[in-house]
Design an enzyme around this catalytic site. Structure first.
Site, PDB file in Angstrom:
ATOM      1  CG  ASP A 108      -1.992  -0.975   1.245  1.00  8.81           C
ATOM      2  OD1 ASP A 108      -2.002  -1.848   0.361  1.00  8.81           O
ATOM      3  OD2 ASP A 108      -2.863  -0.900   2.140  1.00  8.81           O
ATOM      4  CG  ASP A 109       0.202   3.778   2.241  1.00  9.05           C
ATOM      5  OD1 ASP A 109      -0.959   3.475   1.906  1.00  9.05           O
ATOM      6  OD2 ASP A 109       0.550   3.917   3.425  1.00  9.05           O
ATOM      7  CG  HIS A 126      -4.567   2.751  -0.521  1.00  8.45           C
ATOM      8  ND1 HIS A 126      -5.439   2.104   0.328  1.00  8.45           N
ATOM      9  CD2 HIS A 126      -3.537   3.165   0.276  1.00  8.45           C
ATOM     10  CE1 HIS A 126      -4.949   2.125   1.564  1.00  8.45           C
ATOM     11  NE2 HIS A 126      -3.818   2.780   1.569  1.00  8.45           N
ATOM     12  CG  HIS A 132      -3.262   7.279   2.744  1.00  2.61           C
ATOM     13  ND1 HIS A 132      -3.292   7.198   4.115  1.00  2.61           N
ATOM     14  CD2 HIS A 132      -3.033   6.016   2.319  1.00  2.61           C
ATOM     15  CE1 HIS A 132      -3.074   5.948   4.487  1.00  2.61           C
ATOM     16  NE2 HIS A 132      -2.922   5.212   3.409  1.00  2.61           N
ATOM     17  CG  HIS A 172       2.328   0.089   4.346  1.00  2.00           C
ATOM     18  ND1 HIS A 172       2.109  -0.840   5.329  1.00  2.00           N
ATOM     19  CD2 HIS A 172       1.192   0.807   4.222  1.00  2.00           C
ATOM     20  CE1 HIS A 172       0.874  -0.687   5.793  1.00  2.00           C
ATOM     21  NE2 HIS A 172       0.289   0.305   5.146  1.00  2.00           N
TER      22      HIS A 172
HETATM   23 ZN    ZN Z   1      -2.565   3.196   3.206  1.00  2.00          ZN
END
Ligand code: ZN
Length: 241
Positions: free
Chosen positions: A51-52, A102, A106, A196
């Site tokens: 993620d991210d 996503h 955020h 991540h």
């Molecule tokens: Zn995230």
């Protein structure tokens, strides 16, 4: 006020038990097929998720490792980073991985934020960058409520969480060994692992993957994208009207 309370109590008493609203917990959303935490399968398949990102350094190093161990993964990307690092996104797709949404900024979407806008902005950016649309969405922080679940479905996405025992918490840099142990002690068929590919400051995720990837491979696991994993699901979700 007193009358109001009495009236409310009466209404409450008049409700037959059978029509009580179902408790909207994991089982509720899982059996309806509205949120996926993991799947049930006898096959040795696991989905790694990141993620991210994208991030020019960290994502690139992760891609290199995934290639080395013939692993596929799913990257839940943030729109404002896609804008900054479009080449990394294209490389991720070219190397056979899955891209998923996503949000744009955020943002935690449990309350007033504009869920639809956050999803669509990122969708358009991904489309403009890669010519592809994605199917999966993961809410920042894993926060969801009814409104979010409905909005994600209305936008044509499937909501993906992660196996509860496989939240590596790598964003908190708990130590390479802690990340490694969280995965290797708990990973089972059909699981989804949360990592991540961007954190603020130095990451421990890459060092952990150098141990995790060869070990999972030697245990015979095939590392697949989340969309591929969903095809292995033995559990048949209850049909939604
Ligand atoms: Zn995230």
């Amino acid at each position: 006020m007193k009358i109001f309370i009495i009236l409310c109590s009466c209404l409450f008493l008049m409700q037959p038990t059978a029509s009580a609203a179902p408790k909207k917990d994991r089982a509720y959303y899982e059996t309806r097929g509205e949120i996926v935490w993991e799947i049930t399968t006898d096959e040795k398949v696991i989905a790694l998720t990141f993620d991210d990102g994208p991030h020019p350094e960290y994502t690139a190093q992760i891609l290199k490792l995934l290639k080395q161990y013939e692993a596929r993964a799913t990257f839940f990307v943030v729109g404002n980073k896609v804008k900054r690092f479009p080449d990394v996104l294209n490389q991720t797709l070219r190397e056979g991985h899955e891209i998923a949404n996503h949000t744009y900024s955020h943002a935690y979407l449990s309350k007033k934020n504009n869920i639809k806008k956050e999803i669509n902005q990122t969708e358009e950016l991904i489309y403009d960058t890669t010519g592809r649309r994605c199917l999966l969405f993961r809410p920042p922080g894993g926060f969801y409520n009814e409104r979010l679940v409905a909005a994600v479905r209305a936008e044509g996405y499937k909501l993906i969480m992660w196996s509860w025992q496989l939240d590596t918490k790598d964003w908190s840099t708990p130590g390479v060994n802690t990340i490694v142990n969280r995965v290797l002690k708990n990973a089972k068929n059909g699981n989804i692992v949360l990592f991540h590919d961007y954190i603020e400051g130095p990451t421990q995720t890459i060092a952990a993957l150098k141990i995790i990837l060869p070990e999972l491979k030697s245990r015979g696991y095939q590392l697949v994208t989340v969309s591929q994993l969903l095809n292995y699901n033995k559990a048949v979700p209850v049909k939604i009207d």
